[in-house]
Write a protein that holds these residues in place. Structure first.
Motif, short mmCIF file in Angstrom:
data_model
loop_
_atom_site.label_atom_id
_atom_site.label_comp_id
_atom_site.label_asym_id
_atom_site.label_seq_id
_atom_site.Cartn_x
_atom_site.Cartn_y
_atom_site.Cartn_z
N LEU A 52 -86.32 -4.64 54.44
CA LEU A 52 -85.65 -5.82 53.47
C LEU A 52 -84.53 -5.12 52.69
O LEU A 52 -84.74 -4.16 52.07
N GLN A 53 -83.30 -5.51 52.97
CA GLN A 53 -82.00 -4.89 52.31
C GLN A 53 -81.36 -6.11 51.54
O GLN A 53 -80.65 -7.04 52.24
N ILE A 54 -81.46 -6.17 50.24
CA ILE A 54 -80.70 -7.11 49.31
C ILE A 54 -79.42 -6.54 49.12
O ILE A 54 -79.21 -5.76 48.52
N LEU A 55 -78.50 -7.52 49.54
CA LEU A 55 -77.17 -7.02 49.58
C LEU A 55 -76.58 -6.69 48.10
O LEU A 55 -76.11 -5.49 47.81
N ASP A 56 -77.04 -7.08 47.00
CA ASP A 56 -76.54 -6.78 45.66
C ASP A 56 -77.07 -5.57 45.19
O ASP A 56 -76.79 -4.77 44.60
N PHE A 57 -78.45 -5.67 45.52
CA PHE A 57 -79.06 -4.56 45.21
C PHE A 57 -78.62 -2.97 45.91
O PHE A 57 -78.56 -2.27 45.18
N ALA A 58 -78.50 -3.29 47.07
CA ALA A 58 -77.79 -2.21 47.86
C ALA A 58 -76.55 -1.70 47.32
O ALA A 58 -76.42 -0.53 47.27
N LEU A 59 -75.49 -2.67 46.84
CA LEU A 59 -74.35 -2.41 46.37
C LEU A 59 -74.50 -1.76 45.00
O LEU A 59 -73.80 -0.97 44.57
N PHE A 60 -75.15 -2.58 44.14
CA PHE A 60 -74.99 -2.60 42.78
C PHE A 60 -76.00 -1.83 41.90
O PHE A 60 -76.07 -1.80 40.89
N ALA A 61 -77.10 -1.63 42.74
CA ALA A 61 -78.50 -1.36 41.91
C ALA A 61 -78.83 0.13 42.49
O ALA A 61 -79.97 0.65 42.26
N SER A 62 -77.97 0.68 43.25
CA SER A 62 -78.05 1.80 43.87
C SER A 62 -76.97 2.87 43.20
O SER A 62 -76.47 2.82 42.34
N ASN A 63 -77.06 4.19 43.90
CA ASN A 63 -76.12 5.14 43.31
C ASN A 63 -75.01 5.29 44.51
O ASN A 63 -74.28 6.24 44.67
N PHE A 64 -74.65 4.12 45.11
CA PHE A 64 -73.57 3.94 46.14
C PHE A 64 -72.44 3.93 45.12
O PHE A 64 -72.17 3.11 44.10
N LEU B 169 -76.92 -4.59 37.16
CA LEU B 169 -78.19 -4.33 38.00
C LEU B 169 -78.61 -2.82 37.89
O LEU B 169 -79.43 -2.50 38.72
#
Lengths: 208, 208, 208, 208, 208, 208
Positions: free
Chosen positions: F169-181, F204
């Motif tokens: 499960l990859q949640i778009l907003d979490f991948a972008l804005f809740a990560s250390n990307f 997030l």
């Protein structure tokens, strides 16, 4: 999205941490029909997804004037279970990757330098041969005898990419003449003359 | 091939030794959805690829006058992960392999001695039955109820070959009447009479 | 089951008739990577699941004193998509099935008559050879060079069963010497002497 | 991203339009081992991904007081090739889905209303039975005999989800007693009494 | 091999001609879940196994200063069913292949010219980023968001190889802002501000 | 069946006990590309096939007014290797499951309560959106961006079922804005404005 500034309880439990997007091979554990067990996720780093072993030129100072440098799962554990692997082919002028098969994968050949003749023989004994130049691709169906050789005046480089992380490689002459496959069985199961077999065993180091 | 007599550095590194052409089961380790972990390659011998357990006739002195002798991965570890297994069927005159299914494989039946009636029932309740003689083949699609019986005056032998190294075997009467599936649930989930269920449980040893 | 004598409306609609337990090949339509399109279910009969073509002995009056009679999907359309096929091997005394590979399947060998020597060569050039007698099994992993020969004084019969309905068959000598693979390419991609190549091409009918 | 306001030539050619994210079944063409041919992409609409046929309650006015309404690829063509399908189970009080198997899929059962007893029998004749209430899940491994029944005073509803778009369904009693499987073969291949067979054939409409 | 000079009847019947070592796509027929139907074997030529479309540099005169040139089955029919495909990436200095996924394949990246930063985000929101130079490989597990960009002063070239002949490609910004996905749904299903959505739709041509 | 009352030696040896109809995950051992090793068969109980964790309503008191409760192999070990898993979706009025993908599985959505809008975006940027009511099904092909939201005045409940026991499960907003990307990489690889990125990272919890 009204509540955007109120970050409340997490959407999902931490159990998602165990989702296996990937399974970096733990090469110290036994293999299985589907690949190696996974390295613990907590120990996975970016390094596991990178392989630099194909960056250097392979030595072509050998009997075939060519080199095959593999990036299979044994060299590049990040490939484990992902259905892909690669090898770098360096072929000096006049060099050749002798007839061979990959028992467990098809191969896509990408020429990145020089001129390469590639060919394979199908089950019905049809022969497909093609001279390739830089940037051209050739697809070699699974399990069939094939070869690559350099037909230019400068060295050639190509990448072979495979549809398995562990494609296998059986080189015909090595299987016959560099193994302990007995000369008696070779002459019984091929039409080769005993003198030819004896000569090649002596060249390639076979016994039996 | 000019340089044929000058065997120079090896074409390939020793890392190829880890290529897994096969994965002989280490039956002492836990199974997995893809099969057992592999025995260490260094311990694999020719013996691992041979199985002699089907050479002897199975005893047909039993309630069905027949025997099924399996060569699944549990008996023949070399099959692990290779998508094949086998069983030997011995069927005395009048003997029968009762209705059963293989949950995880299709079956190819090869009659090598005597006369065998084989049949299966498809999902749409169509019935396919055929009398076979020596050398004939019959294909039984995965997961469907089927049977084999001897229709001749001498014993029959057949090999059943499966599309999995672990095909499973569910014998209908044993599942119902030799298990602890309760009589109450049997009569609720089939149309069988309680007396019939009681009688067969007593014959086949079921409880509950 | 109280209402057992009152058979009311059918449990399930007739749409179940389309469930595909099997997919008998329509060999007149184009093949696909997963096999042939299915024959219309209404035209399927018991006959589609039977194959008698292996019941007769293959002629061994030929250069190898042996015969391979296939029951692949092209001969036995009922196998389509079920992951199994077979071949009958007849080997006269002194006969041999020459070195070959099956590009798309592993093989389980079952000896049913006589004495058979079987062997294969693995990717690491290890050789596994075994003398088999009646009833013994041998597993040959996918894509590797292997052979069978009769070592007894009477003829041998064996069934080879494959993990695909279309395993392929590449016979080494035929690929090299019965094809139009050019002599120049053969000597470049093997270590064979030109004289050997010329001789065998003349025996086996190759050109180029 | 400096050039964000200058939308220049397209990144990718239109050939991407042929990428097959999905393959809606063209049910008028022949099936294949991997599923039906795809409907032309240009004709695919949102409607192809929706199925409303499980929204209505199935009629339980029948011999089993239960109904199975399938949403397999034949009913819901959008499932083609995606490894999933479903069925709705309606079970009146005292109703039962009789013992059956799915030859080609595992099943995940989700109870959404009422109380359901579910059970299966494994290859070793172990029996696993469980009373479920609303919201509980049960997993039924591929190809094994299983059943569902309502144990409450009100009707039960459950969804069965399958690991194939075409899981198949073989109902034990229907295979035996609603088919033309001959009474003689039934008594030979099961331990059932002829009287029991005769009685159930008369109830369920079998012949032969 | 005594009888080597007496080439007698053929070992095998001509039926072997139908063995499908490969299945070159007939792109004019409908696709299926396993790929396209095969072109008639008699019409297959060497040309079917070659693809020259990646030899030329892709134009990077566009909004992203980069180009993706695919060699999927739609461009290179010989790949059909063989589990491999490729794409050429040309990235000018400062160029970028924006965040995207391949729904149906893992990707092995091979840098052949210049300097490339590659990265992906895993399901647990971990980020893996690496600067690669010529000859280095990076593996991108199936279905995860990833990107490539040039970090050097000269252009970069890389080959992306995929574990499917039809891997798919979903570019995040194009899916959101170049489609007719309504602005209302975008703001509901992401946390993006309406102004941001409006701006990017105007740049990329989205509607709705 | 004449000898029915004489239960003689067992038909089959006890070796069948090792047939693996199922492979309940031993979650304490390392995962592999095909799933977890199997729990010892002797320790398997009915409990292993049941999961009650989706019976309770998920809390929707959060930023998205919705909850996803997974029943993947990590929560429900009995699913291991069987190609199925599930999740319960609770969506309060106005709630939304934000844009996300499942890298390793297709999804079948079953609405059991309330009104749900579901949609996905295909590789060619086509958008498929549908308003569903109770009992309706929707199929979401593997790896594509999709969402679910409640469009009614009361809460909605749906089950998502997956074609893998570990779909990811990859949640778009979490991948972008809740990560250390890093914000720098986000703006380089999307067309988003730096201000938008900064704002959402603050909401997030992302860093970098």
């Amino acid at each position: 999205m009204f509540h955007i500034f109120f970050l409340l309880p997490l959407l999902l439990s931490t159990s998602y941490a165990s989702v296996n997007d990937f399974c970096v091979a733990d090469l110290k554990s036994p293999d299985s029909p589907a690949g190696y067990p996974c390295k613990p996720p907590a120990k996975v780093t970016t390094h596991d997804f990178v392989y630099a072993g194909l960056a250097a030129e392979g030595s072509t100072s050998n009997i075939i004037n060519a080199a095959v440098t593999p990036a299979f799962v044994a060299q590049f554990p990040g490939l484990n279970g992902l259905g892909l692997s690669a090898a770098r082919l360096d072929i000096a002028p006049g060099g050749v990757i002798p007839l061979h098969t990959h028992p467990g994968a098809s191969e896509l050949l990408i020429v990145t330098e020089g001129l390469v003749t590639v060919g394979f023989i199908a089950s019905d004994n049809s022969v497909y041969v093609k001279k390739l130049s830089k940037g051209q691709l050739f697809i070699l169906p699974q399990g069939l005898l094939h070869f690559q050789l350099s037909y230019g005046k400068s060295k050639a480089v190509a990448y072979a990419v495979f549809s398995s992380s562990n494609p296998g490689l059986q080189i015909l002459d090595f299987a016959l003449f560099a193994s302990n496959f007995s000369s008696s069985l070779i002459t019984q199961t091929t039409f080769l003359d005993p003198e030819q077999v004896k000569k090649l065993k002596s060249v390639l180091g076979g016994s039996g």
